[in-house]
Design an enzyme around this catalytic site. Structure first.
Site, mmCIF file in Angstrom:
data_model
loop_
_atom_site.group_PDB
_atom_site.id
_atom_site.type_symbol
_atom_site.label_atom_id
_atom_site.label_comp_id
_atom_site.label_asym_id
_atom_site.label_seq_id
_atom_site.Cartn_x
_atom_site.Cartn_y
_atom_site.Cartn_z
ATOM 1 N N HIS A 74 8.971 12.887 -16.987
ATOM 2 C CA HIS A 74 10.085 13.800 -16.729
ATOM 3 C C HIS A 74 10.928 13.892 -17.987
ATOM 4 O O HIS A 74 11.160 12.880 -18.648
ATOM 5 C CB HIS A 74 10.936 13.261 -15.574
ATOM 6 C CG HIS A 74 12.310 13.846 -15.493
ATOM 7 N ND1 HIS A 74 13.451 13.092 -15.690
ATOM 8 C CD2 HIS A 74 12.725 15.106 -15.237
ATOM 9 C CE1 HIS A 74 14.512 13.880 -15.556
ATOM 10 N NE2 HIS A 74 14.108 15.097 -15.282
ATOM 11 N N HIS A 101 16.901 2.567 -1.654
ATOM 12 C CA HIS A 101 16.407 2.206 -0.314
ATOM 13 C C HIS A 101 15.144 1.345 -0.379
ATOM 14 O O HIS A 101 14.723 0.810 0.647
ATOM 15 C CB HIS A 101 16.146 3.467 0.519
ATOM 16 C CG HIS A 101 15.093 4.367 -0.034
ATOM 17 N ND1 HIS A 101 15.272 5.097 -1.183
ATOM 18 C CD2 HIS A 101 13.840 4.651 0.378
ATOM 19 C CE1 HIS A 101 14.167 5.800 -1.427
ATOM 20 N NE2 HIS A 101 13.300 5.544 -0.504
ATOM 21 N N ASN A 119 14.493 16.232 -19.578
ATOM 22 C CA ASN A 119 15.519 17.230 -19.301
ATOM 23 C C ASN A 119 16.534 17.213 -20.444
ATOM 24 O O ASN A 119 16.902 16.160 -20.945
ATOM 25 C CB ASN A 119 16.202 16.884 -17.954
ATOM 26 C CG ASN A 119 17.454 17.712 -17.691
ATOM 27 O OD1 ASN A 119 18.558 17.168 -17.607
ATOM 28 N ND2 ASN A 119 17.299 19.021 -17.575
ATOM 29 N N GLY A 146 22.079 26.232 -2.837
ATOM 30 C CA GLY A 146 21.505 27.559 -2.993
ATOM 31 C C GLY A 146 20.846 27.832 -4.329
ATOM 32 O O GLY A 146 20.754 28.973 -4.759
ATOM 33 N N GLY A 147 20.369 26.800 -5.000
ATOM 34 C CA GLY A 147 19.578 27.013 -6.220
ATOM 35 C C GLY A 147 18.225 27.645 -5.879
ATOM 36 O O GLY A 147 17.885 27.803 -4.717
ATOM 37 N N ARG A 148 17.448 27.992 -6.913
ATOM 38 C CA ARG A 148 16.142 28.616 -6.675
ATOM 39 C C ARG A 148 15.145 27.523 -6.275
ATOM 40 O O ARG A 148 14.663 26.747 -7.101
ATOM 41 C CB ARG A 148 15.684 29.348 -7.940
ATOM 42 C CG ARG A 148 14.389 30.126 -7.748
ATOM 43 C CD ARG A 148 14.058 30.994 -8.956
ATOM 44 N NE ARG A 148 12.878 31.797 -8.695
ATOM 45 C CZ ARG A 148 11.615 31.408 -8.954
ATOM 46 N NH1 ARG A 148 11.392 30.223 -9.472
ATOM 47 N NH2 ARG A 148 10.602 32.210 -8.681
ATOM 48 N N ARG A 196 20.254 19.502 -21.342
ATOM 49 C CA ARG A 196 21.135 20.525 -20.769
ATOM 50 C C ARG A 196 22.505 20.522 -21.446
ATOM 51 O O ARG A 196 22.934 19.514 -22.014
ATOM 52 C CB ARG A 196 21.305 20.314 -19.266
ATOM 53 C CG ARG A 196 21.880 18.951 -18.912
ATOM 54 C CD ARG A 196 21.872 18.693 -17.397
ATOM 55 N NE ARG A 196 22.432 17.381 -17.093
ATOM 56 C CZ ARG A 196 21.729 16.250 -17.027
ATOM 57 N NH1 ARG A 196 20.416 16.262 -17.228
ATOM 58 N NH2 ARG A 196 22.319 15.092 -16.780
#
Lengths: 301, 301
Positions: free
Chosen positions: A112, A176, A114, A259-261, A116
């Site tokens: 992964h 968890h 990222n 409400g993201g894509r 931003r």
């Protein structure tokens, strides 16, 4: 206005996405990334656009997604202003590249990455990182990945790698299960030290280090023979990845809730996953070594 | 003390778990439920015990879990007291049975059922319901399931089925996909109308209706031939089930975040799951009919 040329950041991010997908296509063989350009419809709470690229069913990568997005909103969400109360409710701009690669061969780790930037009023701050999630532990791979991360951060001060390494260990943790998601890497958020150009240079260093950190590991492991046993272990471990992303990852969880894509957010989901009650690899097996010796946070270099 | 014999509720719940697992074993064939009795260790925030039963790799059921739990805590969590501010922080007791069955044959629907009671000070309230998640739509199955739910609730007033049916449609909804989890059923929470004995009778009616609601559907579909096409569709649709449970289901999400027993909470996870970018069944196919004609909330009876 932020003290940085956001057009230059955007151009660099879009170029990073292209460089990475190009390198992955070259490595995978005939498989190609499907490319979806999207734009938020007028009237939606966030405005902006993005490019979602996904490769499925490749020879090396069973599912590899890289998303670029650039959105503008009328009001910074509360989660982004807890360290900047003076900017609560200000209009903002956010852009980034995010990727997760799920290889087919269980000996090749999932990865992964990222990077931003968020800008509001005259402030901007940066975040990102990269981390590795192997299904089988190889000392060499962990050391290599962490060494590339450390070297990429070195020009920004010797404190950065240890700080961001620990931050990564703390963030990518399945509370968890009392278990880290993988063998870590680096993670940082809300970074505004040294000004905007310094922050941009930092995410450039991280983005540019991604291919050198990951590709040599893929090359080393891609030809290792595997069978149903390894595949089965990989599927169950991928369930832990799903659990982390849907339960604990702020980006994924709040992205879906706000409400993201959906299909772009869920690029990170593995292609084939299994759940089994009380999965326990045989003591002494390579599958058991992963959780016993590789996942507990360690100083890899 | 609550105005109900909590020992009687416990005995009924434990009996319900046994009746259901007995019926499922009889139907499945040689497969047996594994039984895990657990007890919270002294010093943990919640005290109590439970029995987790799970059958994996059966002829009919690929994964079927039924959990019974009975816990006591020093302080009601805020989520439980929003409708009862006078009980904020009171010691409480909670018990229930929860199940999710994932059949192997994609023509047999997945099912979920839950009945529970919470007691604090002299109050107690009830919750639960059952809902069906088919992979292929059959009008008859939906009508039968809803009719059994309606008949079970009839003695408690004619308003209950329509209210609880709508509540179910609203609750089991993947907001990030704008799509219901399945074809619904009944769901209710915080039910204290008519007193404790009335509430206990209500969850008895729901629990007792589960086998008559579900088993005839299994019997009708279990012998239908299926192949890789149906299995593939089932795996992707199961991904939606995972998304609902980990992102939206309050019990699962907060259970994991607050230190519940992970393997018992995740009994609901499907055994084999897939994610694929922009999964779109062919228009006019039975796979497309599921989302077009069966999932949108409907008056089934």
């Amino acid at each position: 206005m932020p003290t940085i040329d956001t057009g230059a950041v955007r151009a660099w991010l879009a170029g990073l996405q292209d460089r990475i997908t190009g390198a992955i296509e070259a490595l995978d063989g005939p498989a190609r990334f499907l490319e979806d350009r999207w734009q938020k419809a007028p009237g939606e709470p966030l405005q902006g656009d993005g490019v979602t690229k996904i490769l499925e069913g490749g020879a090396v990568f069973e599912r590899a997604g890289v998303g670029f997005s650039h959105v503008r909103g009328p009001r910074l969400p509360p989660s982004a202003t807890q360290h900047r109360p003076e900017l609560a409710g200000a209009p903002f701009e956010a852009m980034g590249v995010s990727l997760v690669f799920h290889p087919l061969n269980p000996y090749v780790p999932t990865v992964h990455m990222n990077v931003r930037m968020i800008a509001a009023a005259d402030a901007c701050w940066f975040g990102g990182g990269m981390d590795l999630t192997p299904y089988y532990g190889f000392e060499d791979d962990c050391v290599h990945f962490h060494a590339v991360c450390r070297d990429a951060l070195a020009p920004f001060g010797g404190d950065k790698y240890p700080r961001f390494k620990q931050w990564c260990d703390e963030y990518f943790f399945n509370k968890h299960r009392g278990e880290p998601r993988g063998i870590g890497g680096i993670f940082f958020d809300d970074f505004a030290e040294g000004g905007a150009e310094h922050g941009f240079a930092l995410i450039r260093a991280v983005g540019d280090a991604f291919l050198p950190a990951y590709l040599p590991i893929v090359e080393r492991r891609r030809a290792m023979p595997w069978g149903e046993r390894e595949r089965d272990h990989q599927r169950v471990r991928r369930g832990r990845y799903v659990e982390f992303n849907l339960v604990w990852d702020r980006g994924t969880h709040f992205g879906l809730q706000s409400g993201g894509r959906t299909e772009s957010i869920l690029l990170s989901m593995p292609p084939q996953v299994a759940w089994r009650y009380q999965y326990q690899p045989h003591p002494g097996s390579p599958e058991a070594a992963l959780t016993e010796r590789f996942l507990p946070p360690r100083a890899w270099i």
